[in-house]
Design an enzyme around this catalytic site. Structure first.
Site, PDB file in Angstrom:
ATOM      1  N   LYS A  12       6.841   6.336 -38.249  1.00  0.00           N
ATOM      2  CA  LYS A  12       6.222   5.658 -39.270  1.00  0.00           C
ATOM      3  C   LYS A  12       7.644   5.910 -39.611  1.00  0.00           C
ATOM      4  CE  LYS A  12       1.555   6.244 -39.827  1.00  0.00           C
ATOM      5  NZ  LYS A  12       0.243   6.093 -41.127  1.00  0.00           N
ATOM      6  N   GLU A  42       6.620   5.043 -49.903  1.00  0.00           N
ATOM      7  CA  GLU A  42       6.508   3.925 -49.636  1.00  0.00           C
ATOM      8  C   GLU A  42       6.161   3.070 -51.140  1.00  0.00           C
ATOM      9  OE1 GLU A  42       6.676   1.932 -45.344  1.00  0.00           O
ATOM     10  OE2 GLU A  42       4.533   1.544 -46.342  1.00  0.00           O
ATOM     11  N   GLU A  56       2.676  -4.964 -37.208  1.00  0.00           N
ATOM     12  CA  GLU A  56       1.895  -4.932 -38.424  1.00  0.00           C
ATOM     13  C   GLU A  56       2.547  -4.720 -39.769  1.00  0.00           C
ATOM     14  OE1 GLU A  56      -1.430  -1.972 -39.256  1.00  0.00           O
ATOM     15  OE2 GLU A  56      -2.093  -2.140 -37.536  1.00  0.00           O
ATOM     16  N   GLU A  76       4.511  -1.148 -39.827  1.00  0.00           N
ATOM     17  CA  GLU A  76       4.340   0.116 -38.267  1.00  0.00           C
ATOM     18  C   GLU A  76       3.571  -1.444 -37.419  1.00  0.00           C
ATOM     19  OE1 GLU A  76       1.106   2.915 -38.823  1.00  0.00           O
ATOM     20  OE2 GLU A  76      -0.558   1.351 -38.903  1.00  0.00           O
ATOM     21  N   ASN A  93       1.579  -1.013 -33.333  1.00  0.00           N
ATOM     22  CA  ASN A  93       0.763  -0.198 -32.999  1.00  0.00           C
ATOM     23  C   ASN A  93       1.201   0.220 -31.122  1.00  0.00           C
ATOM     24  OD1 ASN A  93      -1.977  -0.865 -35.411  1.00  0.00           O
ATOM     25  ND2 ASN A  93      -1.552   1.274 -35.394  1.00  0.00           N
ATOM     26  N   ARG A 112      -0.520   0.753 -28.615  1.00  0.00           N
ATOM     27  CA  ARG A 112      -1.818   0.845 -27.781  1.00  0.00           C
ATOM     28  C   ARG A 112      -2.628  -1.066 -28.043  1.00  0.00           C
ATOM     29  NH1 ARG A 112      -5.001   0.991 -32.171  1.00  0.00           N
ATOM     30  NH2 ARG A 112      -3.975   1.793 -34.290  1.00  0.00           N
TER      31      ARG A 112
END
Length: 455
Positions: free
Chosen positions: A115, A200, A275, A289, A291, A293
């Site tokens: 990340k 964060e 995202e 982040e 993803n 997939r």
């Protein structure tokens, strides 16, 4: 490419098998001892046992899965989501064994799977990111208090690996910091084999909005618009919808452009999701982040665009994909997905394994879609994620979709395990949700009122 091994189980395995059948491909399932009689095993053309029930000895054992692929002459492996779907070692091992990997390149998974590294890549691609700290390895805390002050409270302690909300803790004040850091490092080390964390900035009133992208692997990509994923418990989504309610058109355009730029920057291949956190007060957006997939909530996008993401993913890997240009990707109406779990909302959503004595959901039809991997009489085991099904509805407007969703939830019946059907119905009926005025902490704030509807 004619024979595809599915390195997964349950609902997503059934989904991939349906895509294989539609494309005329042979599907090969692998299954643990606990899944010997599962629906996906019966649906597949070929099925191979790979070990005991614990995932570490079956669905996370890449060597056993690739041995099954070799035994049944699989041309490719589809990892679905979860398990080994974002495991670069497995992706590389598959390619080294001559089995095509249906997913982004291992380098892309590597880059986005960490990340903090993903934040740096997003910044290089011109995508806004939240203030964050350097990484801290397991047991390392020197300088972390100063780093926290620089990031600012409230903040999140986040594992650099993993996803789906696992390995995240909110910290509101300095006295909570070290305890939260130690707990997150331990969890991350156990769950991901890497206890590294970073800090964060936390947006107090955050909307979680993600952009579905599809990369062609050649430095170009398109988007399939957004999904609103703000209804969450314990940082995990339970309801998703598209389009996002009351999202300004200019902001949507900025976010989709940023997501496509990031995918293109990585020469990303296939479906993925970028995202974002949107500050509900200022309408600023920040990278969260990526993803790498297919995602649990991909049916929402399929319902509003009419495109089949899993078939497209398989076709791209097989070299038969017919590219769809951005100008030809449109959305129609509104779609909403509810994740139905075997869990007890009144006890912090704890999993509730047991037999599905009664399992009745509306039948698939033009405006209602059911994605599931179980049938009445099956048993929800304690070994895997307790999701029973996904209920997705479409309407010409959000109001119509909400009406259909309420009716579909009311018509559903599950007995034998605790479940969240009534809780979902309470969420959908709540005036805030009806008005599209929710954020990622809304469930926690309204939990007392929502749980009051539980029997």
């Amino acid at each position: 490419m004619k024979r595809i091994l599915i390195a997964n189980r349950g609902e997503i395995a059934c989904r991939i098998i349906r895509a294989c059948k539609a494309l005329g491909l042979t599907s090969i399932a692998v299954y643990s001892e606990a899944d010997a009689d599962a629906l996906f095993v019966q649906m597949a053309d070929v099925a191979e046992p790979i070990g005991p029930a614990p995932a570490a000895q079956s669905y996370l054992d890449g060597a056993r899965i690739l041995a099954a692929a070799k035994k049944h002459s699989a041309d490719a492996v589809h990892p679905g989501y979860g398990f080994l779907s974002e495991n670069t070692a497995f992706a590389r091992a598959a390619e080294a064994a001559g089995v095509r990997w249906i997913g982004p390149s291992p380098d892309s998974i590597d880059a986005m799977g960490d990340k903090q590294r993903a934040r740096a890549i997003a910044t290089a691609a011109g995508v806004p990111t939240l203030p964050g700290s350097p990484r801290f390895a397991t047991g390392e805390v020197d300088g972390i208090e100063a780093a926290a002050l620089e990031v600012g409270y409230p903040l999140l302690v986040k594992a650099t690996g993993g996803g789906g909300g696992i390995g995240m803790r909110r910290v509101d004040s300095p006295d909570q910091l070290l305890t939260s850091v130690a707990a997150t490092q331990q969890l991350a080390a156990k769950a991901f084999g890497d206890g590294t964390i970073y800090l964060e900035r936390l947006v107090a009133r955050a909307r979680h909005i993600e952009i579905q992208v599809f990369g062609h692997g050649d430095g170009t990509a398109v988007h399939l618009f957004e999904r609103e994923c703000s209804v969450q418990r314990r940082f995990q989504k339970i309801i998703e919808e598209s389009p996002a309610p009351d999202l300004p058109a200019a902001l949507r355009a900025q976010m989709t452009a940023a997501a496509v730029a990031l995918a293109a920057h990585q020469s990303y291949r296939g479906p993925g999701t970028v995202e974002f956190i949107v500050d509900a007060d200022t309408m600023e957006f920040f990278f969260l982040e990526m993803n790498t997939r297919i995602q649990v909530e991909h049916p929402v996008t399929e319902m509003v665009t009419g495109l089949d993401l899993v078939q497209a993913q398989i076709q791209l890997a097989g070299g038969t994909y017919q590219r769809v240009e951005q100008a030809n990707i449109q959305t129609r109406g509104a779609a909403i997905e509810c994740r139905i779990y075997a869990e007890n909302p009144a006890k912090n959503f704890m999993p509730s394994p047991g037999p599905l004595q009664t399992f009745r959901l509306p039948l698939d039809m033009a405006h209602v879609r059911i994605d599931t991997g179980v049938r009445q009489g099956d048993r929800i085991t304690p070994y895997y994620d307790p999701m029973i099904a996904k209920l997705i509805v479409w309407g010409a407007s959000r109001a119509e979709a909400l009406e259909r969703l309420s009716a579909a939830l009311a018509a559903s019946q599950i007995e034998g395990v605790r479940n969240n059907l009534v809780f979902l119905a309470a969420v959908v009926a709540h005036p805030d949700f009806q008005a599209g005025q929710v954020d990622t902490t809304w469930i926690a704030r309204e939990s007392e009122a929502l749980l009051a509807a539980m029997p």
